[in-house]
Design an enzyme around this catalytic site. Structure first.
Site, PDB file in Angstrom:
ATOM      1  N   LYS A 143       0.883  -1.164   0.000  1.00 30.71           N
ATOM      2  CA  LYS A 143       0.000   0.000   0.000  1.00 30.71           C
ATOM      3  C   LYS A 143       0.917   1.208   0.000  1.00 30.71           C
ATOM      4  CE  LYS A 143      -3.039   2.739   2.869  1.00 30.71           C
ATOM      5  NZ  LYS A 143      -3.832   2.865   4.101  1.00 30.71           N
ATOM      6  N   ASN A 201      -9.508   1.836   9.318  1.00 27.60           N
ATOM      7  CA  ASN A 201      -8.833   1.444  10.546  1.00 27.60           C
ATOM      8  C   ASN A 201      -9.450   2.158  11.758  1.00 27.60           C
ATOM      9  OD1 ASN A 201      -5.326   0.930  11.406  1.00 27.60           O
ATOM     10  ND2 ASN A 201      -7.066   0.918  12.741  1.00 27.60           N
ATOM     11  N   THR A 202      -9.319   3.500  11.769  1.00 25.58           N
ATOM     12  CA  THR A 202      -9.702   4.264  12.947  1.00 25.58           C
ATOM     13  C   THR A 202     -11.169   4.076  13.315  1.00 25.58           C
ATOM     14  OG1 THR A 202      -8.063   5.893  12.235  1.00 25.58           O
ATOM     15  CG2 THR A 202      -9.546   6.557  13.992  1.00 25.58           C
ATOM     16  N   GLY A 216      -8.292   9.320   9.196  1.00 28.04           N
ATOM     17  CA  GLY A 216      -8.644   9.482  10.604  1.00 28.04           C
ATOM     18  C   GLY A 216      -9.741  10.480  10.900  1.00 28.04           C
ATOM     19  N   ALA A 257      -9.475   5.321   3.505  1.00 30.57           N
ATOM     20  CA  ALA A 257      -9.325   6.437   4.452  1.00 30.57           C
ATOM     21  C   ALA A 257     -10.542   7.356   4.494  1.00 30.57           C
ATOM     22  CB  ALA A 257      -8.089   7.281   4.153  1.00 30.57           C
ATOM     23  N   GLY A 258     -10.802   7.857   5.698  1.00 24.19           N
ATOM     24  CA  GLY A 258     -11.827   8.870   5.893  1.00 24.19           C
ATOM     25  C   GLY A 258     -13.188   8.343   6.300  1.00 24.19           C
TER      26      GLY A 258
END
Lengths: 65, 257
Positions: free
Chosen positions: B96, B206-207, B157, B184-185
């Site tokens: 990645k 992830n977050t 994040g 992401a996001g």
């Protein structure tokens, strides 16, 4: 000989990257290495000579996103 | 199900491994969600430390594909060297690729990203570029050899969801045969479902899971949302319209006025 290991000053008697890893106690650790910002494969660590001022990076698997 | 570089994955959820309250909760999140790919990184390790090996043992037990990242790299050289170290550590050509261009937004440096993607592809890596939804950038990444595109939904994040739905829809239309991943996001399962409704192949997050009060439950919530969104996409949704249209037949209504 003074070198930099993972960003910190280090005094070593090792003359090769493999010798340095032994000296630091990495043994058979699951690690990867770079010297002066260039990747050094595990198979080439014995041949990788170290010189004063070299910057050595030693990394291992970690959490990531 | 998505196919990345000829490898079929049994889930549309790609899950990060950072920021969980504990290794056990991380493992439970993967188990309950059925996520098929785990993203990982490489970081400095001191002699005698076993953190790397312990983490690797945990990931190996998950039984999922591993996607190492170049997170935090701000230059092409740094990203390339990190990728080379990751390939040796994790024994995979997958990477990645992150080349960060701005410290506040963590948005990709498009120029460095294309250059690094070209170098790594020529070195037989299989590159998953973390990119923006810019169509021209994505064209260049394909030209550089990428066979997957991973545009952001919003900055890493933030949990803001899909900031540019038009741009993401446009990418899907322009690259009908390229696996597309929103990376992401994302903050909520509904946003993941929206990505699926646009025809995206997978999401990477992830977050949103790791920082939820109950990460394993949230991971399962995302997995279900992905399934629902994909079903909706495949079911060919109705076209929206401006004017109301009765769904109950007018014909046969009793005259009671």
């Amino acid at each position: 000989m003074k070198i930099i290991v993972n960003g910190a000053p280090h005094d070593t008697t090792a003359t090769t990257l493999a010798g340095l890893l032994d000296e630091l106690g990495h043994g058979q650790s699951k690690i990867a290495t770079a010297v002066n910002e260039s990747f050094v494969a595990a198979t080439l660590r014995e041949k990788q000579a170290l010189n004063t001022g070299d910057r050595v990076e030693i990394v291992a698997p970690r959490q990531g996103g | 199900m998505p196919v990345f570089y000829d490898t079929k994955i049994a889930s549309r959820l790609m899950l990060g491994t950072a920021q969980y309250p504990s290794p056990a909760i991380l493992a439970e999140a993967f188990k309950r969600s059925g996520a098929g790919i785990a993203t990982v990184s490489v970081r400095r390790e001191a002699g005698g430390e076993r953190a790397g090996q312990d983490f690797w043992d945990l990931i190996a037990d998950l039984g999922v594909k591993v996607l190492p990242n170049t997170a935090g790299c701000h230059s092409v050289r740094e990203a390339v060297t990190t990728a080379q170290m990751a390939r040796e550590l994790f024994d995979t050509p997958w990477i990645k690729l992150e080349v960060i261009g701005h410290a506040d937004t963590l948005q990709p440096d498009p120029f460095g990203l294309v250059e690094a993607a070209r170098i790594l592809t020529e070195d037989e890596f299989q590159v998953f570029p973390y990119c923006t939804e810019d169509l021209v950038l994505c064209d260049r990444l394909i030209e550089a050899g990428c066979r997957v595109l991973m545009p952001w939904g919003a900055p890493i994040g933030t949990g803001l969801g899909l900031n540019n739905v038009y741009g993401l829809r446009s990418l899907r239309a322009h690259f009908p045969d390229v696996p597309l991943v929103v990376d992401a996001g994302l903050g909520l399962p509904s946003q993941a479902a929206q990505a699926m409704e646009l025809g995206y192949d997978a999401v990477l997050l992830n977050t949103a899971v790791a920082k939820a009060g109950d990460p394993a439950a949230m991971a399962e919530g995302f997995a279900r949302a992905l399934e629902a969104g994909r079903l909706a996409f495949e079911a060919d949704p109705m076209e929206p319209r401006d004017m109301a249209a009765p769904s109950t037949p007018i014909l046969g209504k009793a005259f009671l006025a």
